[in-house]
Design a protein around this motif. Structure first.
Motif, PDB file in Angstrom:
ATOM      1  N   VAL A 135       2.619  -4.584  -0.171  1.00 18.83           N
ATOM      2  CA  VAL A 135       3.551  -3.775  -0.958  1.00 18.83           C
ATOM      3  C   VAL A 135       4.453  -3.041   0.030  1.00 18.83           C
ATOM      4  O   VAL A 135       4.144  -2.942   1.220  1.00 18.83           O
ATOM      5  CB  VAL A 135       2.829  -2.744  -1.854  1.00 18.83           C
ATOM      6  N   GLU A 136       5.571  -2.514  -0.466  1.00 19.68           N
ATOM      7  CA  GLU A 136       6.434  -1.671   0.345  1.00 19.68           C
ATOM      8  C   GLU A 136       6.420  -0.279  -0.247  1.00 19.68           C
ATOM      9  O   GLU A 136       6.760  -0.087  -1.413  1.00 19.68           O
ATOM     10  CB  GLU A 136       7.863  -2.213   0.401  1.00 19.68           C
ATOM     11  N   LEU A 137       6.013   0.684   0.555  1.00 18.29           N
ATOM     12  CA  LEU A 137       5.922   2.074   0.114  1.00 18.29           C
ATOM     13  C   LEU A 137       6.673   2.953   1.104  1.00 18.29           C
ATOM     14  O   LEU A 137       6.393   2.910   2.303  1.00 18.29           O
ATOM     15  CB  LEU A 137       4.458   2.524   0.042  1.00 18.29           C
ATOM     16  N   GLY A 138       7.636   3.689   0.620  1.00 20.35           N
ATOM     17  CA  GLY A 138       8.390   4.575   1.504  1.00 20.35           C
ATOM     18  C   GLY A 138       9.069   3.850   2.635  1.00 20.35           C
ATOM     19  O   GLY A 138       9.195   4.391   3.739  1.00 20.35           O
ATOM     20  N   GLY A 139       9.486   2.608   2.407  1.00 22.40           N
ATOM     21  CA  GLY A 139      10.163   1.829   3.433  1.00 22.40           C
ATOM     22  C   GLY A 139       9.227   1.137   4.408  1.00 22.40           C
ATOM     23  O   GLY A 139       9.694   0.522   5.372  1.00 22.40           O
ATOM     24  N   VAL A 140       7.923   1.210   4.174  1.00 23.27           N
ATOM     25  CA  VAL A 140       6.941   0.610   5.077  1.00 23.27           C
ATOM     26  C   VAL A 140       6.196  -0.512   4.357  1.00 23.27           C
ATOM     27  O   VAL A 140       5.689  -0.324   3.260  1.00 23.27           O
ATOM     28  CB  VAL A 140       5.928   1.662   5.569  1.00 23.27           C
ATOM     29  N   ARG A 141       6.132  -1.684   4.993  1.00 27.31           N
ATOM     30  CA  ARG A 141       5.328  -2.776   4.458  1.00 27.31           C
ATOM     31  C   ARG A 141       3.858  -2.485   4.744  1.00 27.31           C
ATOM     32  O   ARG A 141       3.485  -2.172   5.878  1.00 27.31           O
ATOM     33  CB  ARG A 141       5.714  -4.101   5.108  1.00 27.31           C
ATOM     34  N   VAL A 142       3.046  -2.605   3.711  1.00 31.07           N
ATOM     35  CA  VAL A 142       1.614  -2.335   3.841  1.00 31.07           C
ATOM     36  C   VAL A 142       0.842  -3.555   3.357  1.00 31.07           C
ATOM     37  O   VAL A 142       1.052  -4.029   2.231  1.00 31.07           O
ATOM     38  CB  VAL A 142       1.199  -1.103   3.009  1.00 31.07           C
ATOM     39  N   ASP A 143      -0.028  -4.090   4.203  1.00 35.92           N
ATOM     40  CA  ASP A 143      -0.892  -5.207   3.821  1.00 35.92           C
ATOM     41  C   ASP A 143      -2.168  -4.646   3.214  1.00 35.92           C
ATOM     42  O   ASP A 143      -3.089  -4.229   3.929  1.00 35.92           O
ATOM     43  CB  ASP A 143      -1.219  -6.072   5.040  1.00 35.92           C
ATOM     44  N   LEU A 144      -2.191  -4.596   1.905  1.00 38.32           N
ATOM     45  CA  LEU A 144      -3.331  -4.010   1.208  1.00 38.32           C
ATOM     46  C   LEU A 144      -4.596  -4.830   1.431  1.00 38.32           C
ATOM     47  O   LEU A 144      -4.537  -6.049   1.615  1.00 38.32           O
ATOM     48  CB  LEU A 144      -3.043  -3.927  -0.294  1.00 38.32           C
ATOM     49  N   ARG A 145      -5.727  -4.146   1.383  1.00 40.48           N
ATOM     50  CA  ARG A 145      -7.024  -4.816   1.414  1.00 40.48           C
ATOM     51  C   ARG A 145      -7.594  -4.815  -0.007  1.00 40.48           C
ATOM     52  O   ARG A 145      -7.202  -3.978  -0.830  1.00 40.48           O
ATOM     53  CB  ARG A 145      -7.960  -4.095   2.389  1.00 40.48           C
ATOM     54  N   PRO A 146      -8.484  -5.722  -0.300  1.00 42.44           N
ATOM     55  CA  PRO A 146      -9.084  -5.719  -1.638  1.00 42.44           C
ATOM     56  C   PRO A 146      -9.683  -4.353  -1.968  1.00 42.44           C
ATOM     57  O   PRO A 146     -10.475  -3.810  -1.195  1.00 42.44           O
ATOM     58  CB  PRO A 146     -10.165  -6.797  -1.531  1.00 42.44           C
ATOM     59  N   GLY A 147      -9.254  -3.778  -3.067  1.00 41.83           N
ATOM     60  CA  GLY A 147      -9.774  -2.480  -3.478  1.00 41.83           C
ATOM     61  C   GLY A 147      -8.980  -1.293  -2.998  1.00 41.83           C
ATOM     62  O   GLY A 147      -9.277  -0.151  -3.371  1.00 41.83           O
ATOM     63  N   THR A 148      -7.931  -1.502  -2.191  1.00 45.14           N
ATOM     64  CA  THR A 148      -7.160  -0.374  -1.669  1.00 45.14           C
ATOM     65  C   THR A 148      -6.338   0.286  -2.772  1.00 45.14           C
ATOM     66  O   THR A 148      -5.514  -0.358  -3.416  1.00 45.14           O
ATOM     67  CB  THR A 148      -6.219  -0.814  -0.535  1.00 45.14           C
ATOM     68  N   THR A 149      -6.565   1.583  -2.983  1.00 38.41           N
ATOM     69  CA  THR A 149      -5.762   2.370  -3.919  1.00 38.41           C
ATOM     70  C   THR A 149      -5.260   3.657  -3.267  1.00 38.41           C
ATOM     71  O   THR A 149      -4.741   4.528  -3.947  1.00 38.41           O
ATOM     72  CB  THR A 149      -6.566   2.709  -5.194  1.00 38.41           C
ATOM     73  N   GLN A 150      -5.441   3.784  -1.961  1.00 40.27           N
ATOM     74  CA  GLN A 150      -4.945   4.923  -1.190  1.00 40.27           C
ATOM     75  C   GLN A 150      -4.300   4.408   0.080  1.00 40.27           C
ATOM     76  O   GLN A 150      -4.913   3.611   0.808  1.00 40.27           O
ATOM     77  CB  GLN A 150      -6.105   5.849  -0.806  1.00 40.27           C
TER      78      GLN A 150
END
Length: 235
Positions: free
Chosen positions: A32-47
């Motif tokens: 996802v992209e949050l605040g201009g930063v690409r983040v590679d989420l892990r399974p279960g990540t909600t923070q």
């Protein structure tokens, strides 16, 4: 960071192990992209904590939480800091260059000069005399918290030596509260160790990310291992 001398009691040793020995990162979910930063989420990540580099060694640091209506920003500061050597891809980072690794990393535990905050959920270690974060490339404890009394690394090397470790008590301001990332949990030698999210010092870091004390204090209380928290560092 730098190692310690004495053997810890078994209970404390178990706690330290849970703080610093993370498992290999899990397979990534959709980014996802949050605040201009690409983040590679892990399974279960909600923070997610994002670090959006702005100029020089400054960055905007924010905490995001996944809600029923999508990702929402919980807190933010524009007074974040990054390494004096700039930013570099995590797999290309070299120890001692003062660079901050780009990418997504887990947030696994905390340590600091205080005891555990009653509202915190991540495992916590209170710094004591002789605690080091090991940066000795010849040590099996590379990129781990260790007390010099336990041995296993050359804690006596001077700071000018490329294999010197970091004595945590030398940084009471920055490490009053600090959050451990799982950067280089695989212990790749000379890639670097001890990449934390900690309280601001006087300027740039040596590769960590820092933010104002109030921000780090809030993060220590809010991060929840059940939410599989990660930090995304971007340009």
């Amino acid at each position: 960071m730098r190692p310690l001398l004495v053997a810890l009691p078994s209970l404390v040793a178990s706690l330290v192990a849970s703080l610093v020995v993370a498992t290999a990162p899990a397979a990534h979910a959709e980014p996802v992209e949050l605040g201009g930063v690409r983040v590679d989420l892990r399974p279960g990540t909600t923070q997610v904590v994002t670090v959006d580099h702005t100029r020089g060694t400054r960055a905007t640091v924010s905490l995001w939480r996944l809600t029923a209506s999508g990702w929402k920003r919980q807190l933010t500061t524009r007074d974040g800091r990054t390494g004096y050597g700039g930013l570099v891809r995590g797999d290309r980072r070299v120890q001692g260059t003062g660079t901050t690794p780009l990418g997504t990393y887990g947030l696994t535990s905390t340590f600091g000069t205080h005891g555990r905050d009653a509202r915190a959920r991540l495992p916590h270690h209170r710094i004591r005399r002789g605690d080091f974060w090991v940066q000795d490339n010849a040590s099996p404890h590379y990129n781990r918290l260790r007390n010099q009394r336990d041995g296993g690394f050359r804690w006596w090397l001077p700071s000018s030596h490329p294999d010197s470790s970091e004595r945590l008590t030398d940084y009471p301001r920055q490490y009053e509260w600090s959050i451990v990332t799982d950067f280089n949990v695989e212990q790749v030698r000379r890639r670097g160790s001890g990449i934390f999210l900690h309280v601001n010092g006087r300027g740039a870091t040596a590769g960590c990310v820092s933010a104002p004390r109030r921000t780090i204090r809030a993060l220590v209380r809010l991060l929840d291992p059940a939410r599989v928290p990660v930090i995304g560092i971007g340009r």
